[in-house]
Design a protein around this motif. Structure first.
Motif, short mmCIF file in Angstrom:
data_model
loop_
_atom_site.label_atom_id
_atom_site.label_comp_id
_atom_site.label_asym_id
_atom_site.label_seq_id
_atom_site.Cartn_x
_atom_site.Cartn_y
_atom_site.Cartn_z
N LYS A 1 0.85 -1.18 0.00
CA LYS A 1 0.00 0.00 0.00
C LYS A 1 0.89 1.24 0.00
O LYS A 1 1.65 1.47 0.94
CB LYS A 1 -0.91 -0.01 1.23
CG LYS A 1 -1.99 1.06 1.20
CD LYS A 1 -2.90 0.93 2.40
CE LYS A 1 -3.97 2.02 2.38
NZ LYS A 1 -4.85 1.94 3.56
N ILE A 2 0.81 2.03 -1.08
CA ILE A 2 1.75 3.13 -1.29
C ILE A 2 1.00 4.46 -1.34
O ILE A 2 -0.04 4.58 -1.99
CB ILE A 2 2.56 2.93 -2.59
CG1 ILE A 2 3.41 1.66 -2.48
CG2 ILE A 2 3.43 4.14 -2.88
CD1 ILE A 2 4.25 1.38 -3.69
N LEU A 3 1.55 5.45 -0.64
CA LEU A 3 1.02 6.82 -0.68
C LEU A 3 1.93 7.66 -1.57
O LEU A 3 3.13 7.79 -1.30
CB LEU A 3 0.97 7.41 0.73
CG LEU A 3 0.56 8.89 0.85
CD1 LEU A 3 -0.84 9.10 0.29
CD2 LEU A 3 0.63 9.35 2.30
N LEU A 4 1.37 8.21 -2.65
CA LEU A 4 2.13 9.02 -3.60
C LEU A 4 1.72 10.47 -3.46
O LEU A 4 0.55 10.82 -3.61
CB LEU A 4 1.88 8.53 -5.03
CG LEU A 4 2.41 9.45 -6.15
CD1 LEU A 4 3.93 9.47 -6.15
CD2 LEU A 4 1.89 8.99 -7.51
N LEU B 1 3.27 2.00 -10.75
CA LEU B 1 3.13 1.31 -9.47
C LEU B 1 2.02 0.26 -9.54
O LEU B 1 2.15 -0.83 -8.98
CB LEU B 1 2.84 2.33 -8.37
CG LEU B 1 4.00 3.26 -8.01
CD1 LEU B 1 3.56 4.32 -7.01
CD2 LEU B 1 5.17 2.46 -7.42
N LYS B 2 0.92 0.60 -10.21
CA LYS B 2 -0.15 -0.39 -10.37
C LYS B 2 0.32 -1.57 -11.21
O LYS B 2 -0.09 -2.71 -11.00
CB LYS B 2 -1.38 0.26 -10.99
CG LYS B 2 -2.12 1.18 -10.02
CD LYS B 2 -3.37 1.75 -10.65
CE LYS B 2 -4.16 2.59 -9.64
NZ LYS B 2 -5.38 3.19 -10.24
N GLY B 3 1.22 -1.28 -12.17
CA GLY B 3 1.79 -2.36 -12.97
C GLY B 3 2.63 -3.32 -12.15
O GLY B 3 2.84 -4.48 -12.52
N GLN B 4 3.13 -2.85 -11.01
CA GLN B 4 3.90 -3.69 -10.10
C GLN B 4 3.00 -4.36 -9.05
O GLN B 4 3.50 -4.98 -8.12
CB GLN B 4 4.97 -2.86 -9.40
CG GLN B 4 6.06 -2.35 -10.32
CD GLN B 4 6.96 -3.46 -10.83
OE1 GLN B 4 7.26 -4.40 -10.09
NE2 GLN B 4 7.36 -3.39 -12.08
N GLY B 5 1.68 -4.20 -9.20
CA GLY B 5 0.76 -4.83 -8.28
C GLY B 5 0.54 -4.07 -6.99
O GLY B 5 0.12 -4.65 -5.98
N ARG C 1 1.94 12.50 -11.93
CA ARG C 1 1.19 11.67 -11.00
C ARG C 1 0.57 10.48 -11.74
O ARG C 1 0.60 9.34 -11.26
CB ARG C 1 0.11 12.51 -10.32
CG ARG C 1 -0.59 11.81 -9.17
CD ARG C 1 -1.35 12.79 -8.30
NE ARG C 1 -2.32 13.58 -9.04
CZ ARG C 1 -2.28 14.90 -9.13
NH1 ARG C 1 -1.32 15.58 -8.56
NH2 ARG C 1 -3.22 15.55 -9.80
N THR C 2 0.02 10.74 -12.94
CA THR C 2 -0.60 9.67 -13.72
C THR C 2 0.42 8.63 -14.14
O THR C 2 0.18 7.42 -14.05
CB THR C 2 -1.28 10.28 -14.97
OG1 THR C 2 -2.25 11.24 -14.55
CG2 THR C 2 -1.97 9.21 -15.78
N ILE C 3 1.59 9.10 -14.62
CA ILE C 3 2.64 8.16 -15.05
C ILE C 3 3.07 7.25 -13.90
O ILE C 3 3.16 6.03 -14.03
CB ILE C 3 3.86 8.94 -15.60
CG1 ILE C 3 3.51 9.63 -16.91
CG2 ILE C 3 5.05 8.02 -15.80
CD1 ILE C 3 4.64 10.46 -17.46
N THR C 4 3.33 7.86 -12.73
CA THR C 4 3.84 7.10 -11.59
C THR C 4 2.80 6.10 -11.08
O THR C 4 3.13 4.95 -10.74
CB THR C 4 4.26 8.06 -10.46
OG1 THR C 4 5.10 9.07 -11.00
CG2 THR C 4 5.01 7.32 -9.37
#
Length: 751
Positions: free
Chosen positions: A701-704, A719-723, A712-715
């Motif tokens: 669970k990550i807070l960006l 991160l979602k691609g890494q699950g 923000r969209t790119i990151t």
């Protein structure tokens, strides 16, 4: 220290000099500060003489810069002309390759060559080695002397500040209020004449804050404030000026109340008040006769107020800015020059005459090519405007303000002729006759919309952007000549009542020019800032977390004729112009030579559902090479269109797919925002495959915290691609609030 009765205190100022005094034998001689008193009229005379020396220096330099062909010799002119010829040839060939109008390209090349010839033939005598050293030494000594004399007249502003606490204390006692005064920057120094003129405006402003700004203790406590109000008076140096700020934490100003009072006193009409913005309503306090006091007292309500303050500050060469919010307080900023004797100016030309603009009011200078005027200049209401950094800048022509006839350069003769355009943005096409109607004198002329009569580089639009308070506007001049230090002389009484001029000066060639007053120019122009303010406020309101309320700079480029794509300019390392013959195909992949190695290039129609461009086989291409990639690749474009700064909202649903972030509307056109890294992964999946086998972030669970929506969209996508489970917020404050509320995260990611 008290002045001895025998000393003329009003006519003297102390100068401190370190000197060693005799000491008894065997002891060290301590340094003490000796004091010498000099009459201020002598200092004023010395300052005037220093100003005259500056004028003499300018005249001497002007004489040295007289162009003397006999002393130059052709050996210095030849190389300069050769360089200009080569540059003119590049301009000509570049324009032809890009398909530009031949007439325009030839004009630009000839203008460049003409300027080069003038520069080559007009080499300054003061630049010759034997004279340059003497001229530089003369210039240095003059500048040092001028600065030293100016410093001798400087006094700390604390001499004005020190009486303010007592004024407020007496007022607070009579008004039944509790007020504290905080003084900051009392050691900031100003010219004695400015300090003398500053005393009355500062006294009025501090009384205003105590009477109108700070509330009664009971009222402050009911609003959740401390019963003691605070008035802060601070001074600091910034941008070559002294900024004096008077701020209070009082009730602020209610725009609706100000409008009502202005209508009641007949200062504005009800119709005008209805369309006023809050910022314009706040400016009403500077109108003559305006007051919000319910009754006339010894403190306020007499109708002599902020208009006098503004006039006094303007007379000192300064400006007044106001910021206020209901319930929060008010903040007045006075911007003043260090001295009024010598001014740094920009010399401009209008209708064949020269004028000087103070550099302290200049924000930037803009040049618009003649054939771009119709496209760049917009109309908002009755005003011409241009867009600078997503803000509208109203325009006014200096010659029109001064009642002079504007001129434009005739393309055929090269001579200035009267400009008959009604509006700045009007363009006039050439009159042509059809071949079959040449002999018929009464046949009506045709107009070719593609041919603009005013396309000469000499007819470009020169704009000086000025700032007065929190308002900005552009003054159109015929030419921008030079920077100059001038000695400002007072105007003749014949100029009393004029708005545009603040003084006069003698230039190096002995001619007199007038100095322009930016505040007076704005008032004389009668520019309507209402629509500009509304447009700016609208742009501020449309922003949001996912709509790119945080503006970004985009590079727009073309693939097919009617398809426009964009990438964030911060992601582009370089743009290379390449010929189609430089593209080599190996199998299904294409490469170009890049820094002595091969660079893989991608065509968008090979990876996205877009059309292949229909261009000539020999048409040039542009390779966009991004930053931050382990395996560099380039994207091929058929044309670079523009670089724009925009707050446009990114629609991630309208256009979807690999290598695409979404679509946005820019100037009425749909633009596809590319995801370059996603495009590269699709092109070379083997290079970007995760071969480490480490899925340590999966399920975390990550807070960006990222303030730019684009990044923000790119990151988030990566991160979602890494699950990962990602919560994205706009800034550190939102992230801190989430963490303080007890929500738990495995990782905080921020820049």
């Amino acid at each position: 220290a008290e002045t001895p009765p025998t000393a003329p205190a009003a006519q003297a100022v102390a100068l401190l000099v370190d000197a060693a005094t005799p000491a008894p034998a065997g002891t060290a001689a301590p340094k003490v500060a000796d004091t010498i008193r000099i009459r201020t009229d002598l200092l004023t005379t010395l300052m005037n003489q220093a100003g005259e020396l500056v004028l003499a220096r300018n005249q001497t330099m002007n004489l040295l810069n007289r162009r003397l062909w006999s002393l130059i010799g052709p050996e210095r002119v030849g190389p300069a002309l050769d360089d200009r010829l080569k540059e003119a040839r590049k301009i000509l060939l570049g324009g032809i390759r890009q398909g530009s109008d031949p007439a325009v390209v030839v004009d630009e090349a000839l203008a460049h060559l003409r300027e080069g010839m003038q520069a080559a033939l007009n080499i300054a005598l003061s630049e010759t080695p034997s004279i340059k050293k003497v001229a530089q030494h003369f210039d240095l000594i003059t500048s040092d002397l001028q600065e030293s004399v100016m410093r001798s007249r400087l006094q700390p502003i604390g001499s004005v500040f020190q009486k303010l606490p007592r004024i407020v204390r007496d007022l607070a006692r009579s008004l039944g209020k509790r007020i504290r005064v905080d003084l900051v920057g009392s050691d900031v120094e100003l010219d004695k004449s400015i300090i003398e003129g500053l005393s009355d405006p500062l006294t009025h402003l501090i009384r205003n804050s105590a009477d109108h700004g700070i509330e009664l203790p009971a009222e402050r406590q009911a609003a959740g404030k401390s019963p003691e109000g605070i008035v802060t008076v601070s001074a600091r140096h910034e941008g070559g000026l002294v900024h004096i700020v008077i701020a209070d934490d009082g009730r602020g100003m209610d725009a609706a109340k100000l409008k009502g009072k202005a209508v009641e006193k007949g200062i504005v009409t009800e119709a005008a008040a209805r369309v006023m913005t809050d910022a314009e309503a706040h400016e009403l306090i500077f109108a003559p006769g305006f007051s919000t006091a319910a009754a006339v007292t010894d403190v306020s309500g007499r109708g002599v107020g902020m208009d006098v303050v503004k006039s006094n500050i303007t007379a000192l060469g300064g400006s007044v800015g106001l910021e206020t919010a209901p319930g929060k307080g008010s903040r007045l900023t006075l911007k003043l020059p260090l001295t009024m004797a010598i001014m740094h100016t920009l010399v401009v030309e209008a209708a064949g005459r020269r004028y000087a603009l103070p550099q302290s009011s200049i924000e930037e200078m803009v040049r618009i090519k003649a054939n771009d005027v119709a496209e760049r200049v917009e109309i908002l209401g009755d005003s011409a405007v241009i867009r600078r950094r997503e803000r509208l800048l109203p325009l006014v022509r200096l010659s029109a303000l001064l009642g002079l006839q504007a001129a434009v350069v005739d393309d055929e003769t090269g001579q200035p002729v009267p400009d008959r355009r009604q509006r700045i943005e009007d363009r006039r096409s050439k009159e042509i006759r059809a071949p079959w109607a040449v002999a018929q004198e009464d046949s009506p002329p045709l107009h070719d919309a593609r041919s603009d009569r005013r396309v000469s580089p000499r007819s470009a639009l020169h704009i000086v952007a000025l700032k007065v308070g929190d308002r900005r506007f552009g003054v159109i001049v015929d030419d921008i000549l030079d920077m100059a230090e001038i000695v400002v002389k007072p105007l003749s009484p014949l100029f009393d009542g004029t708005l545009c001029f603040s003084g006069a000066a003698i230039m190096g060639d002995g001619k007199v020019i007038l100095t322009l007053d930016p505040a007076g120019l704005m008032e004389a122009s009668q520019l309507d800032f209402t629509l500009v303010s509304k447009e700016s406020a609208l742009r501020e309101r449309v922003g949001g977390i996912d709509g790119v309320g945080e503006s970004q700079t985009l590079l727009l480029f073309a693939n097919a004729a009617d398809e426009i794509f964009a990438v964030n300019i911060d992601l582009i390392a370089r743009i290379d112009r390449i010929g189609p013959e430089q593209v080599n195909r190996i199998g299904s992949k294409e490469f170009v030579n890049y820094h002595d190695s091969s660079l893989r290039v991608l065509r968008l129609h090979d990876f996205l559902p877009v059309r292949a461009p229909a261009v000539a086989a020999d048409a040039p291409l542009y390779a966009l090479v991004p930053k931050l990639v382990r395996h560099p690749m380039g994207v091929l474009a058929t044309g670079i269109l523009d670089i724009v700064r925009t707050n446009a909202v990114v629609d991630q649903e309208a256009v979807r797919g690999t290598g695409v972030h979404g679509a946005m509307m820019i100037e009425g056109r749909m633009v596809v925002l590319l995801n370059l890294y996603g495009l590269f992964e699709a092109a070379e999946p083997e290079l970007h495959r995760d071969t480490t086998g480490d899925r340590g972030l999966e399920g975390k669970k990550i807070l960006l915290a990222e303030d730019t929506a684009f990044f923000r969209t790119i990151t988030v996508n990566y991160l979602k691609g890494q699950g990962c489970a990602v919560t994205a917020v706009r800034d550190g404050q939102e992230a801190f609030d989430l963490l303080s509320g007890g929500e738990r995260f495995d990782l905080l990611l921020t820049d």
